[in-house]
Design a protein around this motif. Sequence first.
Motif, PDB file in Angstrom:
ATOM      1  N   ARG A  48       0.828  -1.261  -0.136  1.00  0.00           N
ATOM      2  CA  ARG A  48       0.141  -0.073  -0.124  1.00  0.00           C
ATOM      3  C   ARG A  48       1.006   1.166   0.090  1.00  0.00           C
ATOM      4  N   VAL A  49       1.956   1.240   0.910  1.00  0.00           N
ATOM      5  CA  VAL A  49       2.865   2.249   0.974  1.00  0.00           C
ATOM      6  C   VAL A  49       3.720   2.700  -0.501  1.00  0.00           C
ATOM      7  N   ALA A  50       3.998   1.363  -0.933  1.00  0.00           N
ATOM      8  CA  ALA A  50       4.631   1.729  -2.325  1.00  0.00           C
ATOM      9  C   ALA A  50       3.632   1.969  -3.639  1.00  0.00           C
ATOM     10  N   ASN A  51       2.320   1.513  -3.300  1.00  0.00           N
ATOM     11  CA  ASN A  51       1.499   2.214  -4.511  1.00  0.00           C
ATOM     12  C   ASN A  51       1.193   3.539  -4.361  1.00  0.00           C
ATOM     13  N   ASP A  52       1.102   4.145  -3.048  1.00  0.00           N
ATOM     14  CA  ASP A  52       0.992   5.505  -2.648  1.00  0.00           C
ATOM     15  C   ASP A  52       2.458   6.338  -3.248  1.00  0.00           C
ATOM     16  N   LEU A  53       3.320   5.842  -2.935  1.00  0.00           N
ATOM     17  CA  LEU A  53       4.797   6.422  -3.142  1.00  0.00           C
ATOM     18  C   LEU A  53       4.730   6.565  -4.811  1.00  0.00           C
ATOM     19  N   ALA A  54       4.545   5.251  -5.570  1.00  0.00           N
ATOM     20  CA  ALA A  54       4.369   5.447  -7.015  1.00  0.00           C
ATOM     21  C   ALA A  54       3.573   6.549  -7.476  1.00  0.00           C
ATOM     22  N   ALA A  55       2.477   6.581  -6.755  1.00  0.00           N
ATOM     23  CA  ALA A  55       1.620   7.960  -7.339  1.00  0.00           C
ATOM     24  C   ALA A  55       1.966   9.109  -7.129  1.00  0.00           C
ATOM     25  N   LEU A  56       2.699   9.378  -5.958  1.00  0.00           N
ATOM     26  CA  LEU A  56       3.397  10.545  -5.694  1.00  0.00           C
ATOM     27  C   LEU A  56       4.470  11.090  -6.663  1.00  0.00           C
ATOM     28  N   HIS A  57       5.223   9.750  -6.955  1.00  0.00           N
ATOM     29  CA  HIS A  57       6.564  10.133  -7.797  1.00  0.00           C
ATOM     30  C   HIS A  57       5.842  10.334  -8.986  1.00  0.00           C
ATOM     31  N   ALA A  58       4.782   9.746  -9.655  1.00  0.00           N
ATOM     32  CA  ALA A  58       4.257   9.988 -10.908  1.00  0.00           C
ATOM     33  C   ALA A  58       3.525  11.583 -10.977  1.00  0.00           C
ATOM     34  N   GLU A  59       2.932  11.968  -9.827  1.00  0.00           N
ATOM     35  CA  GLU A  59       2.434  13.236  -9.657  1.00  0.00           C
ATOM     36  C   GLU A  59       3.486  14.327  -9.776  1.00  0.00           C
ATOM     37  N   LEU A  60       4.502  14.130  -9.050  1.00  0.00           N
ATOM     38  CA  LEU A  60       5.617  14.921  -9.067  1.00  0.00           C
ATOM     39  C   LEU A  60       6.272  15.159 -10.693  1.00  0.00           C
ATOM     40  N   ASP A  61       6.341  14.090 -11.141  1.00  0.00           N
ATOM     41  CA  ASP A  61       6.729  14.034 -12.873  1.00  0.00           C
ATOM     42  C   ASP A  61       6.044  14.912 -13.532  1.00  0.00           C
ATOM     43  N   ARG A  62       4.651  14.772 -13.303  1.00  0.00           N
ATOM     44  CA  ARG A  62       3.731  15.628 -14.193  1.00  0.00           C
ATOM     45  C   ARG A  62       3.595  17.012 -13.836  1.00  0.00           C
ATOM     46  N   THR A  63       3.756  17.175 -12.385  1.00  0.00           N
ATOM     47  CA  THR A  63       4.024  18.553 -12.151  1.00  0.00           C
ATOM     48  C   THR A  63       5.219  19.372 -12.552  1.00  0.00           C
ATOM     49  N   ARG A  64       6.406  18.218 -12.565  1.00  0.00           N
ATOM     50  CA  ARG A  64       7.606  19.138 -12.888  1.00  0.00           C
ATOM     51  C   ARG A  64       7.584  19.433 -14.538  1.00  0.00           C
ATOM     52  N   ASP A  65       6.992  18.496 -15.301  1.00  0.00           N
ATOM     53  CA  ASP A  65       6.481  18.688 -16.730  1.00  0.00           C
ATOM     54  C   ASP A  65       5.976  20.043 -16.939  1.00  0.00           C
ATOM     55  N   GLU A  66       4.853  20.007 -16.107  1.00  0.00           N
ATOM     56  CA  GLU A  66       3.784  21.166 -16.365  1.00  0.00           C
ATOM     57  C   GLU A  66       4.457  22.673 -15.906  1.00  0.00           C
ATOM     58  N   ASN A  67       5.319  22.432 -14.943  1.00  0.00           N
ATOM     59  CA  ASN A  67       6.330  23.630 -14.464  1.00  0.00           C
ATOM     60  C   ASN A  67       7.093  23.781 -15.646  1.00  0.00           C
ATOM     61  N   ALA A  68       7.937  23.013 -16.297  1.00  0.00           N
ATOM     62  CA  ALA A  68       8.611  23.285 -17.445  1.00  0.00           C
ATOM     63  C   ALA A  68       8.149  23.912 -18.540  1.00  0.00           C
ATOM     64  N   HIS A  69       6.845  23.410 -18.880  1.00  0.00           N
ATOM     65  CA  HIS A  69       5.939  24.030 -19.926  1.00  0.00           C
ATOM     66  C   HIS A  69       5.491  25.332 -19.812  1.00  0.00           C
ATOM     67  N   ILE A  70       5.283  25.635 -18.667  1.00  0.00           N
ATOM     68  CA  ILE A  70       4.750  26.810 -18.052  1.00  0.00           C
ATOM     69  C   ILE A  70       6.011  28.019 -18.398  1.00  0.00           C
ATOM     70  N   LYS A  71       7.165  27.517 -17.669  1.00  0.00           N
ATOM     71  CA  LYS A  71       8.254  28.583 -17.862  1.00  0.00           C
ATOM     72  C   LYS A  71       8.710  28.659 -19.044  1.00  0.00           C
ATOM     73  N   GLN A  72       8.563  27.562 -20.217  1.00  0.00           N
ATOM     74  CA  GLN A  72       9.037  28.136 -21.331  1.00  0.00           C
ATOM     75  C   GLN A  72       8.194  28.976 -22.149  1.00  0.00           C
ATOM     76  N   THR A  73       6.710  28.519 -21.982  1.00  0.00           N
ATOM     77  CA  THR A  73       5.779  29.501 -22.404  1.00  0.00           C
ATOM     78  C   THR A  73       5.990  30.917 -21.907  1.00  0.00           C
ATOM     79  N   LEU A  74       6.265  31.237 -20.709  1.00  0.00           N
ATOM     80  CA  LEU A  74       6.441  32.380 -20.309  1.00  0.00           C
ATOM     81  C   LEU A  74       7.518  33.196 -20.977  1.00  0.00           C
ATOM     82  N   ARG A  75       8.730  32.436 -21.188  1.00  0.00           N
ATOM     83  CA  ARG A  75       9.759  32.684 -21.844  1.00  0.00           C
ATOM     84  C   ARG A  75       9.448  33.271 -22.983  1.00  0.00           C
ATOM     85  N   ASP A  76       8.761  32.457 -23.783  1.00  0.00           N
ATOM     86  CA  ASP A  76       8.394  32.924 -25.295  1.00  0.00           C
ATOM     87  C   ASP A  76       7.545  34.125 -25.213  1.00  0.00           C
TER      88      ASP A  76
END
Length: 87
Positions: A48-76
């Motif tokens: 159960r802990v491992a599944n929660d941890l995997a979900a958190l890592h996936a959400e963190l990856d999505r958040t980092r990708d979204e953050n990079a996209h927003i930063k690039q859009t702002l720079r543009d």
Amino acid sequence: MPVGASNTGRHYLSAAYRPLCAGRVRERQFTLVRRGLDPGEVSTFLHRVANDLAALHAELDRTRDENAHIKQTLRDWQSRFALRAYR
């Protein structure tokens, strides 16, 4: 933060430190003792802990990708419109 460096206000991470990941939690083994815990309950909890941890890592990856996209859009946007504001 690189391994082996200290981060202000947090704990020192030695070179031996390895962050937890879902696979390491699922595969963790414990020593059995005479009056120990029920291995089935421990295993269920670790999964159960491992599944929660995997979900958190996936959400963190999505958040980092979204953050990079927003930063690039702002720079543009800044490169296209910022100079007009100063003229």
